[in-house]
Scaffold this active site. Structure first.
Site, mmCIF file in Angstrom:
data_model
loop_
_atom_site.group_PDB
_atom_site.id
_atom_site.type_symbol
_atom_site.label_atom_id
_atom_site.label_comp_id
_atom_site.label_asym_id
_atom_site.label_seq_id
_atom_site.Cartn_x
_atom_site.Cartn_y
_atom_site.Cartn_z
ATOM 1 N N VAL A 279 33.346 30.820 32.881
ATOM 2 C CA VAL A 279 32.553 31.996 33.241
ATOM 3 C C VAL A 279 32.521 32.162 34.759
ATOM 4 O O VAL A 279 32.633 33.274 35.298
ATOM 5 C CB VAL A 279 31.126 31.880 32.674
ATOM 6 C CG1 VAL A 279 30.246 33.010 33.205
ATOM 7 C CG2 VAL A 279 31.147 31.895 31.160
ATOM 8 N N ALA A 280 32.410 31.020 35.487
ATOM 9 C CA ALA A 280 32.352 31.082 36.941
ATOM 10 C C ALA A 280 33.658 31.578 37.548
ATOM 11 O O ALA A 280 33.665 32.142 38.639
ATOM 12 C CB ALA A 280 32.009 29.707 37.506
ATOM 13 N N ILE A 282 35.338 33.970 36.499
ATOM 14 C CA ILE A 282 35.409 35.423 36.321
ATOM 15 C C ILE A 282 34.345 36.069 37.200
ATOM 16 O O ILE A 282 33.162 35.795 37.045
ATOM 17 C CB ILE A 282 35.150 35.814 34.847
ATOM 18 C CG1 ILE A 282 36.162 35.131 33.935
ATOM 19 C CG2 ILE A 282 35.197 37.321 34.661
ATOM 20 C CD1 ILE A 282 35.792 35.188 32.478
ATOM 21 N N GLU A 284 31.898 38.340 37.478
ATOM 22 C CA GLU A 284 31.210 39.309 36.613
ATOM 23 C C GLU A 284 30.762 40.554 37.357
ATOM 24 O O GLU A 284 30.691 41.643 36.788
ATOM 25 C CB GLU A 284 29.981 38.653 35.952
ATOM 26 C CG GLU A 284 30.311 37.648 34.887
ATOM 27 C CD GLU A 284 30.436 36.234 35.455
ATOM 28 O OE1 GLU A 284 30.393 35.288 34.676
ATOM 29 O OE2 GLU A 284 30.572 36.099 36.697
ATOM 30 N N ASP A 326 50.058 74.020 48.294
ATOM 31 C CA ASP A 326 50.277 75.442 48.130
ATOM 32 C C ASP A 326 50.210 76.095 49.507
ATOM 33 O O ASP A 326 49.553 75.575 50.419
ATOM 34 C CB ASP A 326 49.189 76.014 47.208
ATOM 35 C CG ASP A 326 49.334 77.499 46.996
ATOM 36 O OD1 ASP A 326 50.456 77.943 46.715
ATOM 37 O OD2 ASP A 326 48.330 78.222 47.120
ATOM 38 N N ASN A 708 27.624 32.479 41.109
ATOM 39 C CA ASN A 708 28.521 33.575 40.731
ATOM 40 C C ASN A 708 27.815 34.922 40.684
ATOM 41 O O ASN A 708 28.390 35.947 41.062
ATOM 42 C CB ASN A 708 29.142 33.272 39.370
ATOM 43 C CG ASN A 708 30.580 33.754 39.287
ATOM 44 O OD1 ASN A 708 31.306 33.684 40.270
ATOM 45 N ND2 ASN A 708 30.973 34.248 38.141
ATOM 46 N N ASP A 712 27.466 35.022 45.565
ATOM 47 C CA ASP A 712 28.796 35.611 45.765
ATOM 48 C C ASP A 712 28.727 37.128 45.822
ATOM 49 O O ASP A 712 29.411 37.779 46.612
ATOM 50 C CB ASP A 712 29.732 35.215 44.608
ATOM 51 C CG ASP A 712 30.264 33.807 44.784
ATOM 52 O OD1 ASP A 712 29.907 33.170 45.773
ATOM 53 O OD2 ASP A 712 31.025 33.357 43.908
#
Length: 893
Positions: A279-280, A282, A284, A326, A708, A712
């Site tokens: 999990v860490a 990733i 989140e 254009d 995390n 972070d």
């Protein structure tokens, strides 16, 4: 039915008598057969379908996996936080997608609600949805055309078609014309009128040849409807990153669990640790950080007159290396302006502009007077009515200081001969206190043969061959500059003359050249774009020479060989067009289908393409481009709804400013991503390194989740709010396929993560050493292990927070960027350190995270180790600067 068919053939094919029109019964039968005269769109997605589409992403799948794992670990608060991140991000996407789905609806609203048709021998007004092929439409000034028609009659008929063709001047229509080919460009179909265009002058009738989705506007709706939405470069990168992180998380779980099994550790504890570390690994908060950074960018860009309709489009702007624009209303001012005039007896053309009126001879004012008195247009307070060409002539008079109101009041009109397309002339008879004069204006080819004298040096002198040659040369010079020419003459008369005798024995006063001029700020914007590696391309429905003249003036093209027409594009298969596309800078006389092919050809060569426009004819290409940019002031609803970005000031230069902002936003997102990954890599290195070395785990699952989700994420968000690099427009555009890890970013994740991880392991070991113990000892007191983990926990957080200060620029020192120029980042670092102190000294948090206060040597070690990544980064940047910062190689179109 085609524009190459004669009136008789068209009527025969549609089985209708133009004198009586369709019968009511036949109209009802055709309505049942062809359907209502309306535009259809694809069935809109439900909110649930849109939401599921937003959740269909690799990174989101990984985050859902993290939710399941955190619930399994009993960390319910963390699970709720991750779920909130997921659904807030998805909700933002749904809102943007709902706003972006209105292009077809705007097209449907363009159709006029009522139409004049001839049925059962009578003219009646009906709902435009009931118009069917074969209906005879009656067209008059101020009325929208209800369907595509083949003209049957036309009397001075002019139709405003700029939304379809891009031409700023109304198109003159001639029902008697039979065109040579069915695929004649839209702007040249003088015997036809099209749905949603406006009759600006004259009158006419036409038989309906197409309704609903079979009309030219319907074809545009079909192109928009069939265009598949493509992912932006940022979405592609995040998708790839999500897949990679998911694979890394699974790999970490398997690796750690396998090592623990071989080492004979407690499998349940190691399973929880392995899952926590997965999990860490990733980030989140990444999805939320990206959404926040993009939203901040949207707000900042709105203050710079650019409104973003899709959040990921902000980042895509930074990748743009081709801007297809254009011409009319985007690069030019969308108003005809007199820029040159020629007077008989002059040695050269005379420029018309600010401050030059006083230098013009009296004959120039006489020319302007003739043009004003031979006009039906009005102009006051910056607003005009009538033909744009005639409005330009009134402004010409204003530039010369004429009092138009006094002039027209003292010269009342007592007779006139209206403009006719075959004569290409208009004449008026005025009376100035008993002095009668005829004034005539029109095409020089039609006017010159009717002249016998010229006005020269204040006198009327006979017209000579030398005069004719000089006029011809002046006309050619102006034509070479893509100027539209118009001449004027006069004739004094003793008594009122009938209209058919007005245009005889005229005295030529001169001619003027006019053009829709470029916007003043566009030249500098194109020059700045070129210096930033961005190529500007003109795509227009206007004529080749006119388009090239504007492009040359703006610095887009240098020779006529860089201009190509839609007819030539038709002859190229897709593969050949893709091969040739880089040779051209001007695409003239193009249809909406051509614009889409051109945009796709550029994209298929690996370019990131922006398309700008304001008309209905631009909507499909706006939709097909990576970034569609519509004009907010002059643009149609269709163009605005099909675009990703809307310019509220209609200023081409705003696009370049938006690209600069987009580059900085991408850089900010990249900083946040690389910082998060480097921090997470540090956690992974510390954990796996310790286990491989046979040490106890240095960080607990709750500590990993705290790091995390909080310490972070705060600096990452602050990096996303960085003011940006003022030198960013001196760089070349990014490669579309470039990953987040290009230009040394991947190496920084690896080295930064390894350094942080090793320092954390050292701090963990030092916690034992300070108490005279070794982590390899058989029996270590629990409070010593607790202290060592506190050392590791405080060190990794200090390293990550302080290391964030170095991420503002890949090469510049923190002192060059300025420590206080991003106060959000300084605040995030201080807040993160404050949260750590709370966790360390508040008893409740101390027990929750299993910490104990540090002593003096411990704090000195934490501070010293925390500063070490900053020092290493600064030394590395110094070496890079001395070697010369690497610059991305330019990529060919």
């Amino acid at each position: 039915m085609s524009v190459a068919s004669s009136i008789a053939d068209t009527l025969q094919e549609l089985a209708v008598d133009p004198a009586t029109g369709l019968t009511t019964a036949e109209a009802e039968a055709r309505l049942a057969r062809y359907g209502p005269n309306q535009l259809r769109g694809r069935k809109p997605k439900t909110i649930l379908q849109l939401l599921l589409g937003q959740l269909n992403d690799a990174l989101i799948y990984v985050l859902f996996g993290a939710v399941v794992i955190t619930i399994f670990l009993g960390e319910y608060v963390d699970a709720v936080i991750i779920l909130v991140v997921i659904f807030v991000n998805a909700g933002l996407g749904v809102v943007q997608e709902v706003k972006a789905g209105n292009a077809i609806e705007a097209l449907r609203q363009l159709a006029t609600p009522r139409a004049l048709v001839r049925r059962d021998g009578q003219v009646r007004e009906i709902d435009s949805a009931a118009v069917v092929p074969g209906d005879v439409l009656v067209l008059d000034a101020g009325r929208f055309v209800a369907a595509d028609v083949r003209l049957l009659e036309s009397a001075n008929l002019q139709i405003e078609e700029s939304a379809l063709t891009g031409e700023s001047v109304p198109a003159s229509k001639d029902a008697r014309a039979v065109l040579p080919a069915a695929d004649t460009p839209l702007g040249d179909r003088c015997n036809a009128a099209f749905m949603s265009t406006l009759v600006s002058y004259g009158r006419g009738t036409g038989v309906v040849t197409a309704t609903g989705m079979r009309t030219e506007v319907g074809k545009i709706a079909t192109i928009i409807d069939q265009e598949e939405a493509s992912q932006t470069p940022l979405e592609k990168r995040l998708h790839r990153l999500g897949k990679t992180l998911g694979q890394v998380a699974v790999g970490i779980c398997v690796l750690m669990f396998g090592i623990a099994y071989l080492q004979g550790r407690d499998l349940l504890d190691m399973f929880l640790t392995a899952v926590s570390l997965a999990v860490a690994s990733i980030p989140e908060g990444l999805a939320a950080i990206v959404a926040v950074v993009l939203s901040i960018g949207v707000t900042a860009m709105s203050k710079r007159n650019a409104i973003i309709r899709r959040l990921p489009a902000v980042e895509t702007l930074g990748s743009v290396n081709v801007v297809c624009s254009d011409k009319t209303g985007t690069l030019t001012q969308n108003r005809m302006t007199v820029t040159r005039c020629f007077l008989p007896g002059s040695a050269a053309d005379l420029p018309i502009g600010e401050g030059q009126a006083a230098e013009l001879p009296e004959e120039a004012r006489q020319l302007a007077q003739a043009l004003i008195l031979c006009s039906d247009a009005t102009y006051a307070d910056g607003q005009g009515t009538g033909d744009p060409t005639e409005i330009a002539l009134l402004v010409f008079g204003d530039q010369l200081g004429l009092d138009r109101r006094q002039l027209t009041n003292s010269n009342p009109r007592v007779g006139e001969r209206a403009f006719e397309s075959d004569r290409k002339l208009m004449s008026t008879l005025t009376d100035e206190a008993g002095r009668l004069r005829v004034f005539t204006k029109g095409a020089i080819d039609s006017l010159l043969p009717r002249c016998t004298h010229v006005r020269e040096n204040g006198r009327d002198v006979p017209l000579t061959e030398a005069h004719r040659a000089a006029v011809q040369q002046a006309t050619e010079r102006m034509s070479d500059q893509a100027l539209r020419t118009l001449a004027a003459a006069y004739r004094p008369v003793d008594h009122p003359v009938p209209p058919e005798e007005m245009e005889q024995n005229l005295v030529l006063l001169g001619l003027v050249g006019m053009i829709d001029p470029p916007r003043e700020e566009v030249r500098d914007a194109i020059r700045q774009a070129a210096s930033a590696g961005i190529t500007t391309v003109m795509i227009t429905g206007d004529h080749r020479h006119t388009a090239f003249a504007i492009a040359r003036d703006l610095g887009i093209a240098v020779d006529l060989g860089q201009a190509v027409t839609g007819e030539e594009v038709n002859r190229y298969p897709d593969e050949e067009l893709r091969r040739r596309i880089a040779d051209y800078r001007v695409f003239a006389r193009v249809s909406p289908e051509h614009k889409v092919r051109i945009v796709r050809a550029f994209r298929e060569r690996g370019n990131v393409v922006s398309m700008t426009g304001d008309g209905v004819n631009d909507a499909p290409s706006l939709n097909a481009a990576d970034i569609g940019v519509a004009m907010g002031l002059s643009g149609t609803d269709v163009a605005r709804n099909a675009a990703d970005m809307i310019l509220t000031d209609d200023n081409f230069a705003t696009i370049i400013s938006a690209i600069e902002q987009g580059r900085n936003i991408y850089n900010n997102i990249k900083k946040a991503v690389i910082f998060l990954l480097a921090s997470n890599a540090g956690e992974v290195v510390a954990m796996i390194g310790s286990i491989l070395a046979g040490l106890p785990v240095p960080l607990l699952p709750t500590q990993l989740l705290w790091i995390n989700l909080l310490t972070d994420t705060l600096p990452a968000i602050a990096l996303g709010m960085d003011p940006g690099d003022p030198d960013v427009m001196q760089e070349l555009p990014r490669q579309p396929q470039e990953s987040f890890f290009a230009h040394g970013a991947g190496w920084r994740v690896a080295t930064g993560g390894a350094l942080i991880g090793l320092l954390t392991m050292f701090a963990f070991w030092f916690g034992y050493y300070e108490h005279g113990r070794s982590p390899f000892d058989a029996a270590v007191p629990a409070d010593v292990t607790l202290y060592a983990r506190t050392m590791a926990f405080m060190t990794i957080v200090a390293c990550q927070l302080l290391y964030a200060l170095t991420f503002r620029h890949p090469h510049k020192s923190i002192f060059q960027t300025g420590l206080l120029t991003n106060r959000y980042l300084v605040g995030a670092v201080l807040l993160g350190l404050g949260l750590q102190l709370l966790a360390l000294y508040v008893p409740l948090l101390q027990r929750a995270f299993q910490l104990r206060p540090l002593d003096g040597p411990g704090w000195l070690t934490v501070i010293g180790l925390g500063l070490l990544p900053v020092l290493v980064s600064e030394i590395s940047k110094l070496v890079q600067r001395r070697r010369g910062a690497a610059v991305a190689a330019p990529r060919p179109l």
